[in-house]
Design a protein around this motif. Structure first.
Motif, PDB file in Angstrom:
ATOM      1  N   SER A  11       0.830  -1.201   0.000  1.00 61.62           N
ATOM      2  CA  SER A  11       0.000   0.000   0.000  1.00 61.62           C
ATOM      3  C   SER A  11       0.865   1.251   0.000  1.00 61.62           C
ATOM      4  O   SER A  11       2.088   1.178   0.111  1.00 61.62           O
ATOM      5  CB  SER A  11      -0.916   0.002   1.234  1.00 61.62           C
ATOM      6  OG  SER A  11      -0.127   0.080   2.410  1.00 61.62           O
ATOM      7  N   ASP A  12       0.199   2.389  -0.090  1.00 59.40           N
ATOM      8  CA  ASP A  12       0.841   3.709   0.005  1.00 59.40           C
ATOM      9  C   ASP A  12       2.011   3.861  -0.966  1.00 59.40           C
ATOM     10  O   ASP A  12       3.061   4.397  -0.618  1.00 59.40           O
ATOM     11  CB  ASP A  12       1.307   3.984   1.436  1.00 59.40           C
ATOM     12  CG  ASP A  12       0.175   3.934   2.447  1.00 59.40           C
ATOM     13  OD1 ASP A  12      -0.975   4.209   2.055  1.00 59.40           O
ATOM     14  OD2 ASP A  12       0.429   3.611   3.619  1.00 59.40           O
TER      15      ASP A  12
ATOM     16  N   SER B  76       8.515   5.005  -2.597  1.00 57.84           N
ATOM     17  CA  SER B  76       8.262   4.490  -1.259  1.00 57.84           C
ATOM     18  C   SER B  76       6.968   3.684  -1.304  1.00 57.84           C
ATOM     19  O   SER B  76       6.117   3.902  -2.167  1.00 57.84           O
ATOM     20  CB  SER B  76       8.152   5.614  -0.226  1.00 57.84           C
ATOM     21  OG  SER B  76       7.056   6.444  -0.515  1.00 57.84           O
ATOM     22  N   PHE B  77       6.855   2.732  -0.399  1.00 56.30           N
ATOM     23  CA  PHE B  77       5.629   1.960  -0.244  1.00 56.30           C
ATOM     24  C   PHE B  77       5.704   1.181   1.061  1.00 56.30           C
ATOM     25  O   PHE B  77       6.764   1.097   1.694  1.00 56.30           O
ATOM     26  CB  PHE B  77       5.385   1.013  -1.431  1.00 56.30           C
ATOM     27  CG  PHE B  77       6.449  -0.026  -1.651  1.00 56.30           C
ATOM     28  CD1 PHE B  77       6.364  -1.285  -1.069  1.00 56.30           C
ATOM     29  CD2 PHE B  77       7.535   0.247  -2.470  1.00 56.30           C
ATOM     30  CE1 PHE B  77       7.344  -2.244  -1.290  1.00 56.30           C
ATOM     31  CE2 PHE B  77       8.516  -0.703  -2.706  1.00 56.30           C
ATOM     32  CZ  PHE B  77       8.418  -1.954  -2.115  1.00 56.30           C
TER      33      PHE B  77
ATOM     34  N   PHE C 110       6.410  -3.379   6.891  1.00 59.41           N
ATOM     35  CA  PHE C 110       7.692  -2.856   6.450  1.00 59.41           C
ATOM     36  C   PHE C 110       7.454  -1.596   5.627  1.00 59.41           C
ATOM     37  O   PHE C 110       6.525  -1.533   4.830  1.00 59.41           O
ATOM     38  CB  PHE C 110       8.440  -3.863   5.570  1.00 59.41           C
ATOM     39  CG  PHE C 110       8.832  -5.136   6.271  1.00 59.41           C
ATOM     40  CD1 PHE C 110       9.016  -5.193   7.637  1.00 59.41           C
ATOM     41  CD2 PHE C 110       9.024  -6.299   5.551  1.00 59.41           C
ATOM     42  CE1 PHE C 110       9.384  -6.364   8.273  1.00 59.41           C
ATOM     43  CE2 PHE C 110       9.405  -7.478   6.174  1.00 59.41           C
ATOM     44  CZ  PHE C 110       9.586  -7.508   7.535  1.00 59.41           C
ATOM     45  N   SER C 111       8.327  -0.599   5.800  1.00 61.56           N
ATOM     46  CA  SER C 111       8.260   0.639   5.013  1.00 61.56           C
ATOM     47  C   SER C 111       9.505   0.721   4.138  1.00 61.56           C
ATOM     48  O   SER C 111      10.632   0.720   4.650  1.00 61.56           O
ATOM     49  CB  SER C 111       8.197   1.859   5.935  1.00 61.56           C
ATOM     50  OG  SER C 111       7.007   1.846   6.673  1.00 61.56           O
ATOM     51  N   TYR C 112       9.307   0.766   2.835  1.00 64.02           N
ATOM     52  CA  TYR C 112      10.393   0.834   1.865  1.00 64.02           C
ATOM     53  C   TYR C 112      10.547   2.274   1.372  1.00 64.02           C
ATOM     54  O   TYR C 112       9.564   2.938   1.082  1.00 64.02           O
ATOM     55  CB  TYR C 112      10.073  -0.024   0.640  1.00 64.02           C
ATOM     56  CG  TYR C 112      10.094  -1.508   0.854  1.00 64.02           C
ATOM     57  CD1 TYR C 112      11.068  -2.299   0.261  1.00 64.02           C
ATOM     58  CD2 TYR C 112       9.126  -2.147   1.619  1.00 64.02           C
ATOM     59  CE1 TYR C 112      11.074  -3.680   0.428  1.00 64.02           C
ATOM     60  CE2 TYR C 112       9.123  -3.520   1.796  1.00 64.02           C
ATOM     61  CZ  TYR C 112      10.101  -4.276   1.197  1.00 64.02           C
ATOM     62  OH  TYR C 112      10.111  -5.643   1.369  1.00 64.02           O
ATOM     63  N   THR C 113      11.794   2.740   1.248  1.00 62.67           N
ATOM     64  CA  THR C 113      12.097   4.014   0.595  1.00 62.67           C
ATOM     65  C   THR C 113      13.344   3.793  -0.246  1.00 62.67           C
ATOM     66  O   THR C 113      14.246   3.046   0.159  1.00 62.67           O
ATOM     67  CB  THR C 113      12.357   5.156   1.594  1.00 62.67           C
ATOM     68  OG1 THR C 113      13.426   4.777   2.472  1.00 62.67           O
ATOM     69  CG2 THR C 113      11.124   5.484   2.401  1.00 62.67           C
ATOM     70  N   GLY C 114      13.397   4.413  -1.418  1.00 61.74           N
ATOM     71  CA  GLY C 114      14.580   4.203  -2.243  1.00 61.74           C
ATOM     72  C   GLY C 114      14.648   5.131  -3.424  1.00 61.74           C
ATOM     73  O   GLY C 114      13.770   5.977  -3.647  1.00 61.74           O
TER      74      GLY C 114
END
Length: 134
Positions: free
Chosen positions: A80-81, A90-91, A104-108
Motif C-alpha cells: 500500500s501507500d 516508497s511503499f 515494512f516501510s520501503y524508501t529508495g
C-alpha cells in the motif's frame, strides 16, 4: 482549413502511439532483481513497479531461501501507500510471518539500472536493499 482536418487524424494517432512512451517516464518503472543482506541471511526478490490507473503499483515475488518451499504470492492489499516521484519511491508492505504480522516501510531511489533502498522493519531496524534492472 482542409489541411488542418486532414492532419488531425495523424496527430491523434501520433499522440496514441506516444502514450506508452510517456508512461515509462519514471526510471522506477520496471522489474528489479533485489537483494537484502541481513544477519539472518540474504533475501532475494523480484520487485516490479508499474503504472496503474490511479498512480503506481508494486508487486514483490520473494525468492525462497535454498531448501525452503516456494514463497506464497503476496495477498491483495499487502502493498500500500505506493509513491513514485521521479527517481524516488516508497511503499508499505504487510507480511504475515511465524512471529505474527509485520509492516515494512520501503524508501529508495533509482539511478539508471541500479536501485538502492532501505526497509524499515520496525523491531529489527533498517535493512539496506540493492537491485538491478532486469
Amino acid at each position: 482549413m482542409l489541411r488542418t482536418i486532414r492532419f488531425a487524424p495523424f496527430a491523434a494517432v501520433a499522440l496514441l502511439a506516444a502514450a506508452p512512451a510517456m508512461a515509462a517516464d519514471s526510471p522506477v518503472v520496471g522489474t528489479w532483481a533485489t537483494e537484502a543482506v541481513t544477519d539472518f541471511g540474504t533475501f532475494k526478490s523480484t520487485l516490479t513497479v508499474a503504472e496503474a490507473a490511479d498512480g503506481y503499483q508494486v508487486d514483490i515475488k520473494d525468492v525462497p531461501l535454498e531448501g525452503a518451499p516456494p514463497a506464497p504470492p503476496s495477498p491483495p492489499g499487502s502493498i500500500s501507500d505506493v509513491v513514485v516521484d521521479g527517481s524516488n519511491f516508497s511503499f508499505k508492505r504487510k507480511l504475515t510471518t511465524p512471529q505474527g504480522e509485520m509492516q515494512f516501510s520501503y524508501t529508495g531511489t533509482v539511478d539508471g539500472d541500479k536501485l538502492t533502498a532501505e526497509v524499515d522493519t520496525g523491531q529489527f531496524g533498517k535493512i539496506p536493499v540493492t537491485g538491478v534492472r532486469q
